[in-house]
Design an enzyme around this catalytic site. Structure first.
Site, PDB file in Angstrom:
ATOM      1  CG  HIS A 153      -1.534  -1.103   1.745  1.00  0.00           C
ATOM      2  ND1 HIS A 153      -1.498  -2.344   2.028  1.00  0.00           N
ATOM      3  CD2 HIS A 153      -2.671  -0.821   1.073  1.00  0.00           C
ATOM      4  CE1 HIS A 153      -2.753  -2.959   2.327  1.00  0.00           C
ATOM      5  NE2 HIS A 153      -3.669  -2.367   1.984  1.00  0.00           N
TER       6      HIS A 153
ATOM      7  CG  ASP B 181       1.961  -1.126   3.895  1.00  0.00           C
ATOM      8  OD1 ASP B 181       0.836  -0.650   4.266  1.00  0.00           O
ATOM      9  OD2 ASP B 181       1.684  -1.960   2.346  1.00  0.00           O
TER      10      ASP B 181
HETATM   11  C1  XLS Z   1      -7.187  -6.871   4.809  1.00  0.00           C
HETATM   12  C2  XLS Z   1      -7.095  -6.973   3.367  1.00  0.00           C
HETATM   13  C3  XLS Z   1      -5.714  -6.315   2.675  1.00  0.00           C
HETATM   14  C4  XLS Z   1      -5.631  -5.774   1.331  1.00  0.00           C
HETATM   15  C5  XLS Z   1      -4.794  -5.011   0.246  1.00  0.00           C
HETATM   16  O1  XLS Z   1      -8.392  -6.963   5.279  1.00  0.00           O
HETATM   17  O2  XLS Z   1      -6.905  -8.474   3.181  1.00  0.00           O
HETATM   18  O3  XLS Z   1      -4.873  -6.569   3.346  1.00  0.00           O
HETATM   19  O4  XLS Z   1      -5.258  -7.339   0.915  1.00  0.00           O
HETATM   20  O5  XLS Z   1      -5.805  -3.362   0.726  1.00  0.00           O
END
Ligand code: XLS
Ligand code: NI
Ligand code: NI
Length: 439
Positions: free
Chosen positions: A100, A103
């Site tokens: 993301h 991140d």
């Molecule tokens: C949350 C999601 C997230 C997505 C990416 O539950 O799994 O981590 O994979 O935003």
């Protein structure tokens, strides 16, 4: 600078090895079903769970011991994390990463500063990608964590929040393109609602579709040819997430004429939260031509939330790989470990043990699934089970040649033939045998 001093690159040592820092089943160059394991499995590291998750839970503070996080300066810390992340991926032989925007770089005081920071970090990541050959599987934006997204992003009641979310997605798509990302993911963070007493679901869903159409247009405009993916999840953070499960997302994509532009990113833990098996969700995506990529993890069936554990259940990985192989492999997708170490596994070396466990479980799953397919175990059984549709009456049905009147005439004249057993337990026994005996 070396961060993981006690670990050399993790190598394949075979199932008899007692070396805990070695692969028992994942042998990257070994050919399975016509391709190397590395190309079949396309493992990816999740930047968030691996390098920003600090072990916080609703009852307690951070626990993770991360010696590299020592700098007080947010940007210095972010740059250091890039170097650690690439050393980790090299040593664990993980060929891809997913991220993301939030991140990789700390948010700035406004959008402009945030974007500048992203550009700096993207530069550092690009150098590391060049040095190591590690690639980007997908990027995404975090349009759910910040308090402005309290009522959602694309489904917010506040149009200025919609605009802000669009701006974040625009930038995240640009950097994903810059990093050569093979996909771009939309997980509907807070795209859902708590109560109908204050919610206009019709407008919210229309707006979500508008946002996705804008994303399709923008991808085209900047020449981003990665696959766009939607990641279904039934609940958490909101009570009713709009992207509940695969079938719900497919209905949404069809209604809003988005089916040609999107595939799905299927997460194991989200499947079980929706009261489905992981295999069911992969199957529904596959038969609709929408299997894009996979978030590899597992939930705890005794707990009702997204625990994001490393996948160690061999049944799940066999059956998941089975669906993936039936689909002709992962193509642009991959197996992204959207998985995190438990809060009590706080030592930095736990990261290696957890990825090794997940990679080995999927590698073994791949081999067993390939053997099951090679031997035609379930496919031959299914072919026989549906054989009545290959000729005569059944063929007329599937060829759409007959209707109610002809069917009634048939039923009046012939009645029905005897049903045959579904043999579920026999098939489960065979599955066990393959899991236990595949070389
Ligand atoms: C949350 C999601 C997230 C997505 C990416 O539950 O799994 O981590 O994979 O935003
Ligand atoms: Ni996910
Ligand atoms: Ni999740």
């Amino acid at each position: 600078m070396t961060y993981f001093k006690d670990v050399e690159q993790i190598k394949y040592k075979g199932p008899k090895s007692k070396n805990l820092l070695a692969f028992k089943y994942y042998n990257p160059e070994e050919i399975v079903n016509g391709k190397s394991m590395k190309d079949q499995l396309r493992f990816a590291m999740s930047y968030w769970h691996t390098f920003t998750f600090m072990g916080v839970d609703p009852f307690g503070s951070p626990t993770m011991d991360r010696p590299w996080d020592s700098s007080e300066d947010a940007m210095e810390k972010a740059i250091e994390r890039v170097h650690v992340a690439f050393e980790f991926m090299e040593k664990a032989q993980i060929p891809f990463f997913c991220f993301h925007d939030a991140d990789i770089a700390p948010r700035g005081k406004d959008l402009e500063e945030t974007n500048k920071r992203l550009d700096i970090i993207v530069g550092v990541i690009k150098e590391e990608m060049k040095r190591t050959g590690i690639k980007c599987l997908w990027g995404t934006t975090n349009a759910f964590g910040d308090d402005k997204f309290v009522h959602g992003a694309g489904t917010s009641c506040n149009a200025t929040v919609f605009a802000y979310a669009a701006a974040q997605i625009k930038k995240a798509m640009e950097i994903t393109k810059e990093l050569g990302g093979e996909n771009y993911v939309f997980w509907g963070g807070r795209e859902g609602y708590e109560t109908l007493l204050n919610t206009n679901t019709g407008l919210e869903l229309d707006n979500l579709a508008r946002l996705l159409h804008m994303a399709v247009d923008y991808a085209k405009e900047i020449g981003f040819d990665g696959q766009l993916l939607i990641e279904p999840k039934p609940k958490e953070p909101t009570k009713h997430q709009y992207d509940f499960d695969v079938s719900t997302v497919l209905a949404f994509l069809r209604k809003y004429d988005l089916m040609d532009h999107f595939k799905l990113n299927i997460e194991a833990n989200h499947a079980t939260l929706a009261q489905h098996t992981f295999q069911h969700e992969l199957n529904m995506a596959r038969i609709n031509g929408a299997l894009g990529s996979v978030d590899a993890n597992q939930g705890d069936l005794l707990l009702g939330w997204d625990t994001d554990q490393f996948p160690t259940n061999i049944y799940d990985t066999v059956l998941a790989m089975y669906e993936i192989l039936l689909d002709g492999g992962l193509k642009k997708g991959g197996l992204n470990f959207d998985s995190k170490v438990r809060r009590a596994s706080f030592d930095e070396y736990d990261l290696f043990y957890s990825y090794i466990a997940g990679m080995d479980t999927f590698a073994r799953g791949l081999k067993v699934a390939a053997k099951l397919l090679d031997d035609g175990v379930f496919e031959d059984f299914k072919a026989k089970r549906y054989a009545s549709y290959n000729e005569g009456l059944g063929k007329d049905i599937v060829d759409n040649k007959i209707g109610f009147k002809e069917l009634e005439a048939y039923a009046l004249e012939h009645g029905v033939t005897k049903n045959t057993s579904g043999r579920q337990e026999m098939l489960e026994g065979i599955l066990n045998q393959y899991i236990m005996e595949t070389e």
